[in-house]
Write a protein that holds these residues in place. Sequence first.
Motif, PDB file in Angstrom:
ATOM      1  N   VAL A  19     123.610  45.782  -4.631  1.00 11.89           N
ATOM      2  CA  VAL A  19     124.878  45.268  -5.151  1.00 11.89           C
ATOM      3  C   VAL A  19     124.729  44.756  -6.578  1.00 11.89           C
ATOM      4  N   GLN A  20     123.743  43.877  -6.798  1.00  7.47           N
ATOM      5  CA  GLN A  20     123.600  43.238  -8.108  1.00  7.47           C
ATOM      6  C   GLN A  20     122.495  43.904  -8.916  1.00  7.47           C
ATOM      7  N   MET A  21     122.912  44.561  -9.997  1.00  8.18           N
ATOM      8  CA  MET A  21     121.978  45.194 -10.930  1.00  8.18           C
ATOM      9  C   MET A  21     122.487  44.976 -12.344  1.00  8.18           C
ATOM     10  N   PRO A  22     121.586  44.972 -13.327  1.00  5.49           N
ATOM     11  CA  PRO A  22     122.016  44.780 -14.714  1.00  5.49           C
ATOM     12  C   PRO A  22     122.948  45.893 -15.179  1.00  5.49           C
ATOM     13  N   THR A  23     123.821  45.575 -16.079  1.00  9.17           N
ATOM     14  CA  THR A  23     124.745  46.516 -16.735  1.00  9.17           C
ATOM     15  C   THR A  23     125.820  47.036 -15.792  1.00  9.17           C
ATOM     16  N   LEU A  24     125.395  47.767 -14.754  1.00  5.61           N
ATOM     17  CA  LEU A  24     126.353  48.348 -13.820  1.00  5.61           C
ATOM     18  C   LEU A  24     125.929  48.020 -12.397  1.00  5.61           C
TER      19      LEU A  24
END
Length: 214
Positions: free
Chosen positions: A56-61
């Motif tokens: 779910v939570q990743m940098p940028t996108l």
Amino acid sequence: MTGAPMVHVVDDDAAFRTSVSRLLIASGYQVADYESATGFLQASQEARPGCILLDVQMPTLGGIQLQEQLAKVSHSWPIVFMTGHGDIPTSVRAIKAGAEDFLSKPVSKQILLEAIERALARYAAMEQSRNELNWFRSLVGTLTTREDQVFVLMVRGKLNKQIAFQLGTSERTVKAHRRMVMQKLQVQSLAEAVSIAERLGLLAPPSASTAIHR
């Protein structure tokens, strides 16, 4: 899908990608892993269809944003979310948007594999249905304009004489068209023809201006 089922692991945690990939390979899956949603997007056009195991939570996108982007381009591969930061609103949003499952890290091997198996089974069923619909559309597409008119009326239960009257032709001509319709649709009975019409959504009540033409 042919060969071993495919799973695309999209997660910015390298250690997680490695451990999950090893588990999936040992369980008989082919695996491709990506450190970012952007990386998956770039590779997805050439990648083999399969289940997307998505953080779910990743940098940028983030995962939810990737899901939204894939939906915009009618990308139908099944998505199983996995996250250590999930919450109920996020999970509800993901499921409503079409995700197959929403799992919280850490997750047991059995639960993970069962979720992926369900996702791939549902995807395979959807692909089979989609292929059948495309095949039916191609068959109907071989009908002439007059055969198409006869087809629409016959699957609505109209008798030959009723079809002849509505089209301003003879029963003999209608019978000839019906034979061609059955031949081109590769069916042996009216019930099979009706089933094709139902699958293609052709049996909805016609409007006054489209009583014959679809």
